[in-house]
Design a protein around this motif. Structure first.
Motif: not given
Lengths: 210, 202
Positions: A4-11
């Protein structure tokens, strides 16, 4: 694991949004991220599918069907005029972040509980305390609503046996209250006064039949 | 009891013109809405169409949604009314199915093959659903006690993070992270079943 282009905090924030636990600014960012990233969309679907299955096995669905459905709907939404309701900016919709709505919830619960106490209290005062069927009836109500029923219990004894209460209950020692109870005892139809009212008799029969 | 609506932030986004937020709500509720309609309408092929119609109507009506009830309660009512209306039209004009399909294909960018049996009804789809249900239940069993409790209190009991924090005696941030990690762990076990084929992505 898909990238994913987004890190875990975004998720993790997206996960909180799924539960309605994200503040408005972060919600805006999460929605934007969801729109950009297929992996976040896949996560979003998987999490809600998991929730549905946890609640009910028959909500498990073929993911291909879900995808087709969403893609079709997204295509149809493109043809729709964009929804705009600027008035809602003030927050017509209650969210977890609005404290008052939370307090309102407890106030409402409290009011309901108080209502029960009132009802049971009235119930108890009107009934002859010594009569076993009445006792059972009151216990039924108490069982149904649990805790609040404890409070009115002494009131039953007050109406039925004022003399005993004066002996062991400090609160009822007030002379005015005693005169009040004495004056109203006749309407309560206690056995002390002999003939109970017609209303009371039928209530007693009712509860005995249970 | 009137619990705060977990959908409120998304509904708010939609009202401000964010169509994606509405798509997010669709992904969330599509299965429940289809099940509801499936209980009202015998024809399995009609269910997805009526569900689509439900969401489109909800989207159009959303500016009027005041948040007096939960979003799902409101959506549920729209689904029931849409299904009733379809059933009545079907009684009046049994051919409505065909015409509805024809008009649907016109405004679709990439129409699916119409003669293909509805995937909701095929044995493959039934098998896929069963596999998913057992994978989820298996994955939940495999979670650590903390994660399982957090996800269960949220998804099954419907508690807020604050309430879960009180019950589990931990900060709200920990609840949020536990629920996220639980979802990740379960989703990881689901991935082989959910994985998208090339060109067929979310």
């Amino acid at each position: 694991m898909p990238i994913s282009g987004f890190d875990d905090s975004t998720r993790e924030r997206l996960s909180a949004l799924a539960d309605g636990e994200l503040d408005p600014a972060a919600s805006t960012a999460s929605c934007a991220a969801w729109g950009q990233d297929p992996q976040l969309r896949a996560d979003w679907h998987a999490w809600h599918l998991i929730g549905d299955v946890l609640r009910s096995d028959d909500l498990a669905a073929d993911p291909r069907h879900d995808r087709t459905f969403s893609a079709r709907l997204a295509a149809r939404l493109k043809a729709e005029p964009v929804v705009l309701a600027p008035a809602s900016l003030a927050g017509a919709v209650g969210s977890r972040f609005e404290r008052p709505s939370r307090r309102g919830r407890w106030t409402a619960a409290g009011a309901v509980a108080a209502g029960f106490v009132l009802v049971v209290g009235t119930f108890a005062v009107v009934r002859p305390g010594d009569s076993p069927p009445a006792q059972i009836a009151r216990d039924d109500v108490a069982g149904a609503i649990m805790a609040p029923a404890v409070a009115p219990a002494p009131v039953t004894e007050v109406s039925a046996q004022p003399v005993a209460i004066v002996a062991d209950n400090k609160i009822i020692r007030d002379a005015q209250l005693e005169r009040y109870l004495e004056a109203h005892k006749q309407f309560a139809g206690t056995s002390a006064l002999g003939v109970p009212s017609a209303f009371l008799r039928s209530a007693t029969v009712d509860s005995a039949a249970r | 009891m009137n619990a705060p609506d977990a959908d409120a932030p998304l509904v708010e986004r939609v009202k401000q013109g964010d169509v994606k937020a509405f798509e997010m709500l669709v992904v969330k509720y599509q299965r429940r809405i289809e099940r509801l309609i499936g209980r009202m309408v015998r024809d399995v092929d009609l269910v997805p169409d009526i569900a689509q119609e439900t969401f489109i109507r909800a989207y159009r009506a959303l500016p009027q949604f005041r948040g007096d009830s939960a979003f799902y309660t409101w959506l549920y009512r729209i689904a029931v009314n849409t299904a009733k209306k379809s059933l009545m039209e079907l009684k009046r004009d049994p051919l409505v199915t065909e015409s509805a399909r024809a008009s649907r294909d016109e405004d679709e960018d990439n129409p699916r093959v119409d003669n293909e049996p509805s995937d909701a009804a095929t044995p493959d789809a039934v098998l896929a659903s069963k596999q998913i249900a057992s994978a989820v239940n298996f994955a939940v069993e495999a979670l650590s006690e903390d994660l399982r409790q957090a996800i269960t209190l949220r998804e099954i009991e419907g508690l807020s993070y604050e309430e879960i924090a009180e019950l589990m005696n931990c900060p709200i941030g920990t609840v949020r992270s536990r629920i996220f990690r639980a979802r990740e762990a379960i989703a990881a076990r689901l991935r082989p079943l959910l994985d998208t084929r090339e060109g067929d992505r979310w």
